[in-house]
Design an enzyme around this catalytic site. Structure first.
Site, mmCIF file in Angstrom:
data_model
loop_
_atom_site.group_PDB
_atom_site.id
_atom_site.type_symbol
_atom_site.label_atom_id
_atom_site.label_comp_id
_atom_site.label_asym_id
_atom_site.label_seq_id
_atom_site.Cartn_x
_atom_site.Cartn_y
_atom_site.Cartn_z
ATOM 1 N N SER A 23 0.895 -1.220 0.096
ATOM 2 C CA SER A 23 -0.050 0.077 -0.221
ATOM 3 C C SER A 23 0.755 1.236 0.185
ATOM 4 O O SER A 23 0.411 2.415 0.058
ATOM 5 C CB SER A 23 -0.963 0.019 1.309
ATOM 6 O OG SER A 23 -0.229 -0.213 2.363
ATOM 7 N N ASN A 110 -2.391 -2.808 12.854
ATOM 8 C CA ASN A 110 -4.043 -2.799 12.824
ATOM 9 C C ASN A 110 -4.286 -1.471 13.542
ATOM 10 O O ASN A 110 -5.261 -0.610 12.966
ATOM 11 C CB ASN A 110 -4.615 -3.873 13.220
ATOM 12 C CG ASN A 110 -4.139 -5.137 12.560
ATOM 13 O OD1 ASN A 110 -3.600 -5.119 11.568
ATOM 14 N ND2 ASN A 110 -4.586 -6.188 12.893
ATOM 15 N N HIS A 156 -40.804 21.130 -12.353
ATOM 16 C CA HIS A 156 -40.975 20.377 -13.480
ATOM 17 C C HIS A 156 -40.140 20.901 -14.585
ATOM 18 O O HIS A 156 -40.649 20.923 -15.971
ATOM 19 C CB HIS A 156 -42.301 19.937 -13.896
ATOM 20 C CG HIS A 156 -43.323 19.607 -12.712
ATOM 21 N ND1 HIS A 156 -43.326 18.127 -12.470
ATOM 22 C CD2 HIS A 156 -43.731 20.207 -11.644
ATOM 23 C CE1 HIS A 156 -44.229 18.040 -11.474
ATOM 24 N NE2 HIS A 156 -44.443 19.188 -11.036
ATOM 25 N N SER A 277 -13.680 25.420 -28.161
ATOM 26 C CA SER A 277 -13.914 24.241 -28.843
ATOM 27 C C SER A 277 -12.834 24.085 -29.607
ATOM 28 O O SER A 277 -12.344 25.230 -30.242
ATOM 29 C CB SER A 277 -15.173 24.113 -29.536
ATOM 30 O OG SER A 277 -15.407 23.475 -30.730
ATOM 31 N N LYS A 283 -17.648 28.830 -29.727
ATOM 32 C CA LYS A 283 -18.166 28.187 -28.479
ATOM 33 C C LYS A 283 -17.423 28.714 -27.308
ATOM 34 O O LYS A 283 -16.173 28.917 -27.281
ATOM 35 C CB LYS A 283 -17.850 26.689 -28.811
ATOM 36 C CG LYS A 283 -18.716 25.926 -29.560
ATOM 37 C CD LYS A 283 -20.430 25.939 -29.263
ATOM 38 C CE LYS A 283 -20.437 25.206 -28.371
ATOM 39 N NZ LYS A 283 -20.501 23.680 -28.179
ATOM 40 N N ASN A 285 -17.569 26.914 -23.495
ATOM 41 C CA ASN A 285 -18.266 26.143 -23.029
ATOM 42 C C ASN A 285 -18.155 25.946 -21.419
ATOM 43 O O ASN A 285 -16.855 26.292 -20.863
ATOM 44 C CB ASN A 285 -18.017 24.579 -23.378
ATOM 45 C CG ASN A 285 -17.895 24.417 -24.951
ATOM 46 O OD1 ASN A 285 -19.237 24.917 -25.282
ATOM 47 N ND2 ASN A 285 -17.123 23.739 -25.585
ATOM 48 N N GLU A 290 -19.441 21.505 -15.939
ATOM 49 C CA GLU A 290 -19.630 20.021 -16.501
ATOM 50 C C GLU A 290 -18.874 18.984 -15.657
ATOM 51 O O GLU A 290 -19.419 17.855 -15.312
ATOM 52 C CB GLU A 290 -19.494 20.190 -17.951
ATOM 53 C CG GLU A 290 -20.673 20.701 -18.517
ATOM 54 C CD GLU A 290 -20.222 21.009 -20.233
ATOM 55 O OE1 GLU A 290 -20.525 20.153 -20.853
ATOM 56 O OE2 GLU A 290 -19.301 21.891 -20.515
HETATM 57 N N1 ARG Z 1 -1.425 -1.470 4.778
HETATM 58 C C1 ARG Z 1 -2.323 -1.937 5.882
HETATM 59 C C2 ARG Z 1 -3.651 -1.278 5.764
HETATM 60 O O1 ARG Z 1 -3.759 -0.463 4.968
HETATM 61 C C3 ARG Z 1 -1.863 -1.632 7.157
HETATM 62 C C4 ARG Z 1 -2.118 -2.567 8.133
HETATM 63 C C5 ARG Z 1 -1.676 -3.855 8.014
HETATM 64 N N2 ARG Z 1 -1.975 -5.027 9.208
HETATM 65 C C6 ARG Z 1 -1.709 -6.229 8.771
HETATM 66 N N3 ARG Z 1 -2.099 -7.095 9.805
HETATM 67 N N4 ARG Z 1 -1.078 -6.765 7.764
HETATM 68 O O2 ARG Z 1 -4.692 -1.577 6.235
#
Ligand code: ARG
Length: 467
Positions: A23, A110, A156, A277, A283, A285, A290
């Site tokens: 991540s 965690n 409406h 455009s 144009k 726009n 949008e």
């Molecule tokens: N990269 C993980 C997340 O975003 C971090 C927590 C990972 N925990 C684990 N037990 N692998 O959730």
């Protein structure tokens, strides 16, 4: 470099899984939150005797050094850096040596990641809040500066009754005001600290969670580790908040796109918020609006993405939860860019009062005639029917309600008097609606005053000075 969790493994991770699992590509932006959490956690470990004063000092200094590298953009990532938590700890070890290995005592990624996400949001919410206020201020400024402009009101998409353009503008102020209140309310639930929950069951070393919460700026600590470690309700609330705000902005955009067409000609967007455009030289726009409308699918999608991820998760942490980040970051980034653009569009919007005036058709006054008859003692239902006949007569004659003579009206009903034309007036129709929340000038002024009170009486300029 061996993994934090490598001890029980014989084999290296599959290369594709390594990429799939990582991540770091998107959670690196949590670095400041992650390091703040670790500094506070080092203090907590010192208090329970896991770290000596000297070790704590070395650790905190080391964490500040890592922070400085991130801030300066010089932090060197390694392919083995799985996520931001791993990367920070790895670098801390390089800087201060083995003692770095004590930082994770009693902590899990965690509770760490859940804490980081909350800290990160608490830092970004005030920025979003300011941007949202900026849009509201632009609306109020415009509404106040053009209080005399009359425009058709629609239901409406059919011409209904005349209203002040400022009344239309202020309707969006109140939508955004609810968004602002919702943001303040959900912030209370973001400001709850899960740290100390460890992996799922709680910290073994008796760390002082209350003191940690105070140091990190949380309002309070969570009550149940099993609930709070995987709790992403605060992310879901944030994404819902954003999706609803975006829905409001999209509706504002839709109205303005329509009002800016040649057919309506009520408003003109500034060149700064329009594009041209590549083929049609004439144009101009409304791409800004949008895109505001178009981003709605994306922000609603981010909410649905997260809810779908959360649905059906078994108790406590699962890696699925790593999927909370990209939707959240994308939504925050989108709004931070978008809100100042919306403020700019409104600030620079030119109103074409004549264009609006020429769209004021006589049939917008039909309700006035019915109300007139009510004042003559005719039950409203019957009055409604009588006026329907007047509308038909005007259609047959190819003229407007104002062009029918008193005699014409009296052929339909003897309740019509010589003064019938007095009520066929757009300004009068508006000023009749002086009920609180109505479109009369005085009532719209009240809204504008209410809006200012909500900001503590600050005008736009002074608000900028104070912020
Ligand atoms: N990269 C993980 C997340 O975003 C971090 C927590 C990972 N925990 C684990 N037990 N692998 O959730």
């Amino acid at each position: 470099m061996s993994k934090l969790w490598g001890g029980r493994f014989d084999k290296a991770t599959d290369a594709l899984l390594e990429r799939f699992n990582a991540s770091i590509g998107f959670d690196r932006r949590l670095y400041a939150a992650d390091i703040a959490g670790s500094i506070a956690y080092a203090h907590a470990l010192e208090k329970v005797g896991i770290l000596t004063a000297e070790e704590t000092r070395a650790m905190v200094d080391g964490l500040h050094a890592v922070l400085a590298e991130f801030d300066a953009g010089t932090f060197a990532f390694l392919p083995s850096d799985e996520d931001i938590h791993t990367a920070v700890e790895r670098r801390l070890g390089e800087l201060i040596g083995e003692a770095a290995g004590k930082l994770h005592t009693g902590r899990s990624r965690n509770d760490q990641v859940a804490t980081d996400m909350r800290l990160y949001l608490l830092a970004r919410i005030p920025v979003l809040r300011e941007h949202l206020l900026g849009v509201q201020r632009a609306i109020v400024d415009k509404a106040e500066a053009h209080l005399n402009v009359i425009t058709p009101g629609y239901t409406h998409m059919q011409p209904a009754q005349p209203i002040l353009f400022s009344h239309w503008l202020m309707s969006f102020f109140w939508m955004l005001q609810r968004d602002l209140e919702r943001l303040d309310d959900l912030t209370k639930r973001v400001a709850v600290m899960p740290l100390g929950g460890a992996a799922l069951a709680g910290n073994t070393f008796g760390i002082d969670r209350e003191a940690l919460a105070v140091e990190l700026g949380f309002d309070r600590i969570s009550e149940n580790s099993l609930d709070s470690i995987p709790d992403r309700d605060f992310v879901a609330e944030m994404l819902f908040w954003a999706a609803l705000l975006q829905t409001h902005l999209s509706r504002l955009a839709e109205d303005l796109i329509l009002y800016a067409t040649a057919e309506f000609g009520f408003v003109e967007l500034d060149d700064a918020y329009s594009t041209g455009s590549s083929i049609m030289p004439q144009k101009k726009n409304p791409d800004s609006l949008e895109l505001v409308r178009g981003k709605t699918g994306r922000l609603v999608g981010n909410l649905v993405t997260l809810l779908t991820t959360l649905k059906g998760l078994p108790s406590s942490y699962d890696k699925d939860l790593q999927e909370d980040k990209e939707p959240l970051f994308d939504t925050l980034d989108t709004l931070e860019l978008e809100l100042p653009i919306v403020a700019g569009v409104i600030d620079t919007l030119r109103l074409n009062a004549e264009g609006m005036a020429s769209a004021l058709r006589d049939d917008l006054l039909a309700t006035e005639l019915a109300d007139y008859l009510v004042r003559q003692g005719v039950p409203f239902r019957q009055g409604h029917h009588i006026v329907g006949q007047a509308v038909r007569l005007a259609l047959a004659k190819g003229c407007g309600l104002r062009d029918l003579s008193v005699a014409d009206y009296q052929t339909i009903s003897s309740y019509f008097g010589d003064d019938v034309h007095d009520v066929l007036d757009f300004r009068r129709a508006i000023e009749q609606r002086s009920v609180p929340g109505g479109t009369a000038t005085a009532a719209v002024k009240v809204q504008i005053e209410q809006a200012k009170v909500l900001w503590g009486g600050r005008t736009r300029k002074s608000a900028m000075l104070f912020s």
